[in-house]
Design a protein around this motif. Structure first.
Motif, PDB file in Angstrom:
ATOM      1  N   SER A   1      -8.120   2.265  -4.429  1.00 35.83           N
ATOM      2  CA  SER A   1      -7.877   2.841  -3.099  1.00 35.83           C
ATOM      3  C   SER A   1      -8.823   2.234  -2.066  1.00 35.83           C
ATOM      4  O   SER A   1      -9.939   1.833  -2.378  1.00 35.83           O
ATOM      5  N   ILE A   2      -8.345   2.177  -0.818  1.00 32.64           N
ATOM      6  CA  ILE A   2      -9.132   1.617   0.282  1.00 32.64           C
ATOM      7  C   ILE A   2      -9.955   2.727   0.917  1.00 32.64           C
ATOM      8  O   ILE A   2      -9.405   3.710   1.424  1.00 32.64           O
TER       9      ILE A   2
ATOM     10  N   ASN B   1      -1.600  11.898   3.862  1.00 33.43           N
ATOM     11  CA  ASN B   1      -2.794  11.437   4.579  1.00 33.43           C
ATOM     12  C   ASN B   1      -3.977  11.101   3.657  1.00 33.43           C
ATOM     13  O   ASN B   1      -5.117  11.048   4.097  1.00 33.43           O
ATOM     14  N   GLU B   2      -3.706  10.899   2.366  1.00 36.84           N
ATOM     15  CA  GLU B   2      -4.747  10.460   1.441  1.00 36.84           C
ATOM     16  C   GLU B   2      -5.023   8.978   1.694  1.00 36.84           C
ATOM     17  O   GLU B   2      -4.222   8.292   2.340  1.00 36.84           O
ATOM     18  N   PRO B   3      -6.147   8.447   1.190  1.00 36.60           N
ATOM     19  CA  PRO B   3      -6.439   7.019   1.392  1.00 36.60           C
ATOM     20  C   PRO B   3      -5.325   6.141   0.815  1.00 36.60           C
ATOM     21  O   PRO B   3      -4.662   6.490  -0.159  1.00 36.60           O
TER      22      PRO B   3
ATOM     23  N   LEU C   1       0.828  -1.205   0.000  1.00 39.09           N
ATOM     24  CA  LEU C   1       0.000   0.000   0.000  1.00 39.09           C
ATOM     25  C   LEU C   1       0.864   1.258   0.000  1.00 39.09           C
ATOM     26  O   LEU C   1       1.981   1.251   0.494  1.00 39.09           O
ATOM     27  N   GLN C   2       0.302   2.326  -0.538  1.00 39.04           N
ATOM     28  CA  GLN C   2       0.994   3.613  -0.522  1.00 39.04           C
ATOM     29  C   GLN C   2      -0.034   4.711  -0.235  1.00 39.04           C
ATOM     30  O   GLN C   2      -1.180   4.638  -0.652  1.00 39.04           O
TER      31      GLN C   2
ATOM     32  N   ARG D   1     -12.730   4.413   8.534  1.00 41.47           N
ATOM     33  CA  ARG D   1     -12.424   5.134   7.291  1.00 41.47           C
ATOM     34  C   ARG D   1     -11.780   6.470   7.607  1.00 41.47           C
ATOM     35  O   ARG D   1     -11.848   6.952   8.731  1.00 41.47           O
ATOM     36  N   GLY D   2     -11.112   7.035   6.608  1.00 38.30           N
ATOM     37  CA  GLY D   2     -10.578   8.396   6.732  1.00 38.30           C
ATOM     38  C   GLY D   2      -9.184   8.523   7.303  1.00 38.30           C
ATOM     39  O   GLY D   2      -8.459   9.441   6.942  1.00 38.30           O
ATOM     40  N   ASP D   3      -8.747   7.633   8.177  1.00 32.61           N
ATOM     41  CA  ASP D   3      -7.436   7.739   8.820  1.00 32.61           C
ATOM     42  C   ASP D   3      -6.565   6.567   8.369  1.00 32.61           C
ATOM     43  O   ASP D   3      -6.775   5.431   8.809  1.00 32.61           O
TER      44      ASP D   3
END
Length: 198
Positions: free
Chosen positions: A166-167, A135-137, A130-131, A174-176
């Protein structure tokens, strides 16, 4: 060797929305606990060179999302959660059982969203790199050997995870990105909602 039952319990799910697709599959409503699904699969299917066996579809009404077609996915596994063997024949009687959805459940009004269900043990790997920037998803950079690759082999094309997706959410988080990564590191059932790359 006769049929070997494979079963999972779906919490909060009422009885099937439509007749079951196979006489080898049974569904028992367990009031207050959900539904118990059982597949009486022929044991010979788990003794050959195949790595995975998928059941016929089962139609089940899931709370809040409506009817879904579900299938059992039985994969060869190693004792103690080691690297998965290449076949049932190479597996000393150990299997991993999961339930997959054949449909695209509605997801929070997000277009091009889909959900995958994985059962993660402490030693199993998701098999995705993952990347995330600023702070984007999280988005999938690569897919390697692991649970996501196993899911993709059994899933219909619309439900396969792809590089660049994207997750959006994992088990309601979600969000963090940090919290999402923490949830993915835990064991148990992971309900991962993703969005297709643009």
């Amino acid at each position: 060797q006769g049929p070997r039952p494979v079963g999972l319990q779906v919490p909060g799910a009422p009885a099937p929305a439509a007749p079951l697709s196979s006489p080898d599959i049974s569904c028992v409503d367990m009031p207050g606990q959900g539904v118990r699904l059982t597949w009486a699969a022929d044991a010979r299917r788990f003794a050959g060179r195949a790595k995975m066996v998928v059941s016929p579809a089962i139609s089940v009404e899931l709370p809040g999302t409506g009817p879904h077609l579900l299938k059992f996915v039985v994969s060869a596994a190693a004792p103690g959660g080691g690297p998965a063997p290449r076949s049932f024949q190479a597996s000393p009687g150990c299997v991993s059982v999961s339930l997959k959805s054949e449909g695209r459940p509605p997801c929070l009004g997000v277009e091009d969203a889909y959900t995958i269900l994985l059962e993660k043990t402490a030693s199993s790997k998701l098999g995705i790199d993952l990347q995330s920037r600023d702070n984007e998803p999280w988005w999938i950079k690569s897919i390697t050997q692991g649970l996501v690759e196993d899911w993709n082999r059994a899933a219909i094309p619309a439900q396969r995870a792809k590089v660049g997706d994207s997750i959006l959410e994992v088990n309601g988080v979600r969000g963090d990105p940090k919290k999402i990564r923490d949830v993915c590191a835990r064991g148990g059932v992971l309900r991962i909602t993703l969005r297709r790359a643009a």
